[in-house]
Design an enzyme around this catalytic site. Structure first.
Site, mmCIF file in Angstrom:
data_model
loop_
_atom_site.group_PDB
_atom_site.id
_atom_site.type_symbol
_atom_site.label_atom_id
_atom_site.label_comp_id
_atom_site.label_asym_id
_atom_site.label_seq_id
_atom_site.Cartn_x
_atom_site.Cartn_y
_atom_site.Cartn_z
ATOM 1 N N ASN A 158 0.858 -1.181 0.000
ATOM 2 C CA ASN A 158 0.000 0.000 0.000
ATOM 3 C C ASN A 158 0.900 1.239 0.000
ATOM 4 O O ASN A 158 1.969 1.243 -0.595
ATOM 5 C CB ASN A 158 -0.971 -0.032 1.182
ATOM 6 C CG ASN A 158 -2.259 0.717 0.867
ATOM 7 O OD1 ASN A 158 -2.817 0.574 -0.221
ATOM 8 N ND2 ASN A 158 -2.750 1.518 1.801
ATOM 9 N N ASN A 196 -1.398 3.386 5.712
ATOM 10 C CA ASN A 196 -1.627 4.458 4.754
ATOM 11 C C ASN A 196 -0.666 5.622 4.971
ATOM 12 O O ASN A 196 0.520 5.434 5.119
ATOM 13 C CB ASN A 196 -3.097 4.886 4.780
ATOM 14 C CG ASN A 196 -3.827 4.421 3.536
ATOM 15 O OD1 ASN A 196 -3.331 4.560 2.426
ATOM 16 N ND2 ASN A 196 -5.013 3.866 3.718
ATOM 17 N N ASP A 255 -6.764 8.712 4.814
ATOM 18 C CA ASP A 255 -6.012 7.923 3.841
ATOM 19 C C ASP A 255 -4.621 8.528 3.710
ATOM 20 O O ASP A 255 -3.940 8.706 4.711
ATOM 21 C CB ASP A 255 -6.782 7.893 2.515
ATOM 22 C CG ASP A 255 -6.420 6.707 1.634
ATOM 23 O OD1 ASP A 255 -5.247 6.309 1.618
ATOM 24 O OD2 ASP A 255 -7.307 6.191 0.938
#
Length: 307
Positions: A125, A171, A218
């Site tokens: 990610n 994130n 995020d």
């Protein structure tokens, strides 16, 4: 409504990780689920697309040219582009995608793994480069199971140092202007957390910095004044928090799922925002595009990976 512009029209499934490459004068961003690395030069309008064989969570510039990429099975390095396109090592390919018609493909240089650690059901990610030139890279399970993700520091020589081993969706990560604090998001917690950094540049004393009620935090970036800007997944906005953690500004967006933000442009005053279409039955026409809000603040130059 904030004056939002479309910098690059696209249909990215999961646009993420905008990063301003100061040396090249361009923005780098990825479509994680599309396995694509995009670049955009706002001065010339030139766009490039590089396709990888694995889902790519982030792509960052390297000090000597090329990219460091956070792939499904680990972290790899591309050397500077050389010649016309072609297939590189370890299953990474340079090619134009359907959205690359406005610009040529970015030929990928030689590829090698810096740290390879495949885990079934897990993918890369978001990632960020620290002031010391190391890469802090996150992982998560495809099913977003709690505790299935990690945050790891990769030194330029490939030395691995676990930072967190019990996260769900790793994130946004960013450093204060003085380099003494690091901000971090594990999205399901609905918090931005902050750590102090010890003499070895490792995080200590984790504590809540800000809590989000509308949507999920995020990707984030830190501006020249120490303000923290965070994109809100399912929140349709980007928020700015002061260095003390107070909500200072809200940029409402027409898209439901902004994913990350970064300052770019020659003077670092334009805020670029990546967006996603995945999981939406009726996405807004701008969903999946790279957006920009001109002249909204002043960013910090982002370091390149020193490897």
């Amino acid at each position: 409504m904030t004056a939002v512009e479309v910098a690059v029209p696209a249909h990215a499934a999961l646009g993420e990780g905008p990063t301003w490459d100061t040396r090249a004068g361009r923005l780098i961003w990825v479509d994680i689920l599309g396995s694509r690395v995009h670049t955009y030069d706002p001065a010339s309008g030139r766009r490039t697309v590089m396709t990888t064989e694995q889902h790519v969570g982030a792509a960052k510039p390297r000090t000597g040219g090329g990219l460091v990429v956070n792939l499904r099975d680990g972290v790899g390095l591309y050397g500077p582009p050389t010649g016309a396109g072609g297939v590189t090592a370890a299953g990474a390919e340079s090619a134009t995608g359907a959205e690359g018609a406005a610009g040529a493909a970015e030929p990928g240089g030689a590829f090698r793994w810096l740290h390879r650690e495949p885990v079934p059901g897990r993918r890369a990610n978001d990632a960020a480069v620290a002031p010391d030139g190391s890469l802090w890279c996150g992982t998560m399970r495809y099913d977003e199971a709690p505790g299935g993700g990690t945050l790891t520091r990769i030194a330029p020589d490939g030395t691995v140092r676990p930072i967190l081993d019990d996260v769900a969706v790793s994130n946004g990560t960013g450093w204060s202007p003085d380099g003494r604090r690091v901000y971090y998001v594990d999205s399901p917690t609905r918090r931005i957390d902050v750590f102090d950094l010890d003499d070895d540049q490792l995080p200590v004393d984790r504590r809540p910095f800000a809590t989000v009620e509308d949507g999920f935090p995020d990707g984030l970036t830190v501006d020249a004044e120490g303000g923290v800007w965070v994109a809100l997944w399912d929140g349709g906005a980007v928020r700015r928090y002061t260095p003390e953690g107070a909500l200072d500004r809200v940029l409402d967006l027409p898209v439901r799922r902004p994913t990350a933000c970064a300052f770019g442009g020659a003077d670092l005053t334009d805020l670029y925002i990546t967006t996603a279409r995945t999981g939406l039955t009726a996405p807004h026409p701008m969903s999946g595009s790279l957006l920009v809000v001109p002249g909204v603040g002043k960013g910090l130059p982002q370091p390149a990976f020193a490897g």
